[in-house]
Design a protein around this motif. Sequence first.
Motif, PDB file in Angstrom:
ATOM      1  N   ILE A  83       0.892  -1.154   0.000  1.00 33.82           N
ATOM      2  CA  ILE A  83       0.000   0.000   0.000  1.00 33.82           C
ATOM      3  C   ILE A  83       0.936   1.211   0.000  1.00 33.82           C
ATOM      4  O   ILE A  83       1.902   1.258   0.771  1.00 33.82           O
ATOM      5  N   TYR A 137      -2.449  -0.756  -4.096  1.00 36.10           N
ATOM      6  CA  TYR A 137      -3.379   0.330  -3.799  1.00 36.10           C
ATOM      7  C   TYR A 137      -2.608   1.596  -3.440  1.00 36.10           C
ATOM      8  O   TYR A 137      -1.617   1.530  -2.720  1.00 36.10           O
ATOM      9  N   ASN A 147      -6.056   0.887   4.782  1.00 39.90           N
ATOM     10  CA  ASN A 147      -6.116   0.128   3.540  1.00 39.90           C
ATOM     11  C   ASN A 147      -5.368  -1.198   3.602  1.00 39.90           C
ATOM     12  O   ASN A 147      -5.176  -1.847   2.578  1.00 39.90           O
ATOM     13  N   ASP A 189      -0.812  -7.728   2.809  1.00 44.26           N
ATOM     14  CA  ASP A 189      -0.632  -6.293   2.593  1.00 44.26           C
ATOM     15  C   ASP A 189       0.356  -5.704   3.594  1.00 44.26           C
ATOM     16  O   ASP A 189       0.352  -6.076   4.774  1.00 44.26           O
TER      17      ASP A 189
END
Length: 151
Positions: free
Chosen positions: A49, A78, A89, A95
């Motif tokens: 991210i 993202y 996020n 992630d």
Amino acid sequence: LYDIEQLGSENFSAKMLIESPHVAMMLPENPLSRRKKIRIEDLKQSNFISISPINTPSYSTAIDELCREHGFHPNIVYYTQNANSLSFNLVTSNDVFICDRFYKDYGNPGLKAVPIEGTKSGIVLGYRNNNSNEALKCFLMETSDYVLNNY
């Protein structure tokens, strides 16, 4: 620190106030979250991210350069509009985003921050090389003394 590194030393100087390694911020379900520390290479298979390069080009460039120095391009899945949105996020157990211990959600019990070996970040005072203002010199000295005595 990454902002000053991107500006270049020909026009700007920086005085490191507080140093910190980078950390990989992730959800507790991420297998890397169980480690005491990781290497940047351990993030090769991670989904990154990142802050949008349109809004903060120095962050995106710093993350890309850090990963490329270790033989891979970050798999950015993202982009956020700002640093405050990074932690919101993190969705899957794969992630991550990179920050340091001065990030606003560092210490959040719903997240894990794993130090990245061999990296350096921190808080710096940045200033233009051609700035000869006496107030700047006094400010640099006083700030350095304050940090030295309080951190």
